[in-house]
Design an enzyme around this catalytic site. Structure first.
Site, PDB file in Angstrom:
ATOM      1  N   HIS A 402     -22.474  28.331  26.870  1.00 33.82           N
ATOM      2  CA  HIS A 402     -21.984  28.425  25.496  1.00 33.82           C
ATOM      3  C   HIS A 402     -23.402  28.636  24.517  1.00 33.82           C
ATOM      4  CE1 HIS A 402     -19.283  27.891  22.227  1.00 33.82           C
ATOM      5  NE2 HIS A 402     -18.669  26.742  22.885  1.00 33.82           N
ATOM      6  N   SER A 515     -14.249  23.029  15.472  1.00 31.33           N
ATOM      7  CA  SER A 515     -15.222  24.037  15.209  1.00 31.33           C
ATOM      8  C   SER A 515     -14.754  25.131  14.396  1.00 31.33           C
ATOM      9  CB  SER A 515     -15.326  24.799  16.806  1.00 31.33           C
ATOM     10  OG  SER A 515     -16.398  25.805  16.507  1.00 31.33           O
ATOM     11  N   THR A 526     -21.498  27.981  14.084  1.00 31.19           N
ATOM     12  CA  THR A 526     -20.522  27.123  14.046  1.00 31.19           C
ATOM     13  C   THR A 526     -20.795  26.350  12.831  1.00 31.19           C
ATOM     14  OG1 THR A 526     -20.827  25.515  15.677  1.00 31.19           O
ATOM     15  CG2 THR A 526     -19.451  27.462  16.100  1.00 31.19           C
TER      16      THR A 526
END
Length: 684
Positions: A402, A515, A526
């Site tokens: 991520h 998110s 984000t």
């Protein structure tokens, strides 16, 4: 930047087009010209490329055409962020704790806050980027927690009908071919730019791309915005392929490779390199890829003694599930243990991506979720930008690291690759190898201490997974058409259902994360949508109060959902709270600022700030017709990790926690959604 109305842009296009009449043009787009700026982009029908048919499509607008004119993420006013901080803290803390937070916030606003805000603004003024981009990368890469469950999520693609949809080598070959085609299209600058269309009648007109591509890159965004089309940041695509996260002490690094032509395939704890691009950059035929997958499966499934290998020596992928400092030390030892280890690590790091050919055949939603999220840990390499996972019964999923990117780029990749792979369903995927498609096994040589580390990593992996419980529900109680019929937000209804479920189960509101993408801005990442608010708490109390009337419940539900729409809009447009406070705190922790004071500003030490930072309900959604499952792990012992979606025919959620009765939560969620549906449908 200069702004043009659409008719003026159209006139410009027609004038430029008339100048081209009678002229023979030939433009070659390759890796060197990718992303460069020019006023005129030649029509793609005149484009000369090798293996032209291997592109997903030929965008009339170059992929990165809008990147040099995207707006910057705005830095919120300090007073606005302080107001939001107190607003979101109110339903989560006691009256005394809220007063403590108010005093700390006032002190921060009067003392340290303005100085930190000035530093943030000045730093941002000197860069064409986002004020959150660098510190957010740093946050990810400095975290020493394992990637397993804490960071890597999974997405599961829809099934294909027919026997070929259940063939592991066939489906793996087609998805690999489609992914390579996506990469070729991206690198040729022919992938359509990511654009959010608010007025499709104008921005999806056939003439629109012809006009847009004539605009200089320096103000192309503004021309698109005037027509109701908003280009999105695509900087994350640079780390989607040929990329990996490399563990180092204290902070990891992201590494990318420009010239690699291979993927790495895992099966039974072993690794194979398979070339998917030929020497000219063309994609290896899908038939050869199918044969390569079949050969790997056959070789991996042969009895181990025939292959002459020790079981422990092949389960190195488990090491990527360890805490980052531990893995960094073990990787260093592994790399220096034998030359072949360094070669294997280099092959894995530089691969376009990894493919995991699972030996299991999961059928239930829960088993599929677990397979794609963690599997048995052996056939995984969690550092890689993404791993394509294909089960023995042909189910396909994606597990991605991520730090490099978020949902927008990954979802686009999933959507395009699924469609491309399914379009190849009529092609034969068995044939004769070319030399470039013959799998090359990548070998390890492990010392006795490293063998013990692998065995220990396997035990720790099993303990971690055994400590989790997972519950999944799917229901037609709430659907997109039904909720919209009553003029409510589907996402807002799902988020309020999570609030009500927790209230039913535990009796109070908790810090909640949803998110929101800020990809509408240059290098956006984000922002947090904080679903727990005063309005959501009032809504939950009304539904839990048996004396409340249906009309009172309906009014408070509608108010809470509408408020959620408001705070979502704020988060999407750069008016959130969390990233701003994070950036200010990050600045306060610098050596320069800590030299002025031996401690952080009191706002960051307040109970309210700590409560907000301790996420109890962590939620994420990626709605797409190509996805049927998704999930991620809890970030703490108190956390419920909720992956969810609401579609035209159903809604669903997967809930994972560390022994916090996930099935009890989904039972409460089912009841909450039914009660909300009843109240909604009874409303006049």
């Amino acid at each position: 930047a200069p702004l043009f109305c659409f008719p003026a842009l159209l006139a410009l296009y027609k004038r430029e087009k008339s100048c081209l009449r009678g002229t023979t043009l030939k433009v070659t787009m390759n890796a060197r010209s990718f992303g460069k700026s020019s006023l005129l982009r030649m029509p793609s029908r005149l484009l000369s490329t090798q293996a032209d048919h291997e592109m997903l499509h030929h965008s009339r607008i170059p992929t990165m055409h809008f990147q040099d004119s995207l707006p910057k993420l705005p830095i919120p006013a300090l007073t606005d962020t302080i107001k939001r901080f107190l607003y979101f803290a109110e339903p989560l803390v006691s009256a005394n704790e809220l007063e403590e937070a108010r005093q700390a916030a006032l002190a921060f606003q009067a003392k340290e806050g303005p100085l930190l805000q000035h530093q943030l603004i000045e730093n941002d003024r000197n860069q064409y980027s986002s004020f959150i981009s660098a510190p957010w990368f740093d946050l990810y890469l400095r975290d020493r927690a394992p990637l397993l469950l804490n960071y890597n999520p999974q997405l599961t693609f829809r099934d294909e009908a027919g026997p070929r949809g259940q063939s592991q080598p066939d489906r793996a070959a087609r998805f690999v071919y489609a992914a390579a085609t996506f990469m070729r299209t991206l690198e040729a600058g022919l992938l359509e730019p990511d654009i959010f269309h608010t007025n499709p009648a104008r921005s999806k007109h056939p003439m629109w791309p012809e006009v847009m591509r004539l605009l200089p890159r320096g103000f192309a965004f503004y021309g698109a915005a005037l027509t109701g089309a908003f280009p999105l940041d695509m900087s994350q695509y640079a780390n989607l392929l040929r990329s990996t996260r490399v563990p180092f002490p204290e902070a990891d690094k992201l590494a990318t490779y420009k010239k690699s032509r291979h993927i790495v395939v895992q099966r039974g704890g072993r690794f194979w390199a398979v070339d998917v691009l030929d020497a000219d950059g063309g994609t290896v035929p899908v038939q050869q890829l199918g044969n390569a997958m079949q050969a790997i499966i056959a070789h991996a499934d042969a009895p181990r003694h025939q292959a002459g290998r020790d079981v422990s020596a092949t389960d190195v992928g488990l090491l990527t599930s360890l805490p980052r400092d531990e893995w960094a030390a073990h990787r260093h030892a592994l790399q220096n243990c034998a030359p072949q280890n360094a070669h294997t690590l280099q092959a894995i790091d530089s691969a376009l991506f990894l493919v995991c050919l699972e030996s299991t055949a999961p059928e239930s939603h829960a088993d599929i979720n677990r397979c794609m999220l963690h599997g048995d840990g052996v056939d995984r390499w969690l550092d890689k930008s993404f791993q394509l996972i294909v089960t023995a019964n042909g189910k396909v999923g994606l597990n991605f690291e991520h730090s490099w990117g978020d949902g927008v780029a990954v979802l686009r990749f999933c959507t395009e690759v699924t469609a491309a792979a399914e379009s190849l369903a009529g092609m034969e995927t068995s044939g004769i190898y070319s030399q470039s498609a013959v799998p090359t096994e990548l070998c390890w040589s492990l010392s006795a201490p490293l063998l013990e580390v692998v065995v220990d990593a396997a035990k720790r992996f099993r303990r971690t997974i055994a400590s989790t419980d997972l519950s999944i529900i799917e229901s037609d109680t709430l659907t997109n058409p039904l909720v919209k019929k009553y003029k409510l937000s589907p996402d807002g209804m799902m988020q309020m259902a999570f609030q009500l479920a927790h209230m039913k189960m535990h009796g109070h509101s908790v810090s909640t994360y949803e998110s929101a993408s800020t990809s509408a801005f240059k290098h956006g990442r984000t922002e947090t949508i904080r679903s727990a608010t005063r309005e959501s708490a009032d809504f939950c109390e009304a539904f839990c109060n048996r004396h409340a009337s249906q009309s009172e419940r309906a009014a408070k539900m509608r108010k809470a959902v509408q408020n959620h729409t408001r705070i979502t809009r704020d988060a999407l447009t750069g008016k959130g709270m969390d990233r701003h406070l994070f950036a200010l705190r990050n600045l306060a922790m610098t050596e320069e600022n800590m030299g002025r004071s031996s401690k952080l500003p009191s706002i960051f030490e307040s109970t309210a700030y700590k409560t907000l930072s301790n996420i109890i309900i962590s939620t994420s959604t990626l709605n797409s017709d190509v996805l049927v499952n998704g999930g991620f792990g809890p970030t703490s012992s108190e956390c419920y990790a909720v992956g969810y979606g609401i579609l035209d025919h159903a809604c669903g959620a997967s809930v994972m926690s560390y022994g916090r009765d996930s099935s009890g939560f989904t039972d409460c969620l089912t009841k909450a959604m039914q009660e909300m549906r009843d109240v909604m449908m009874a409303e006049n």
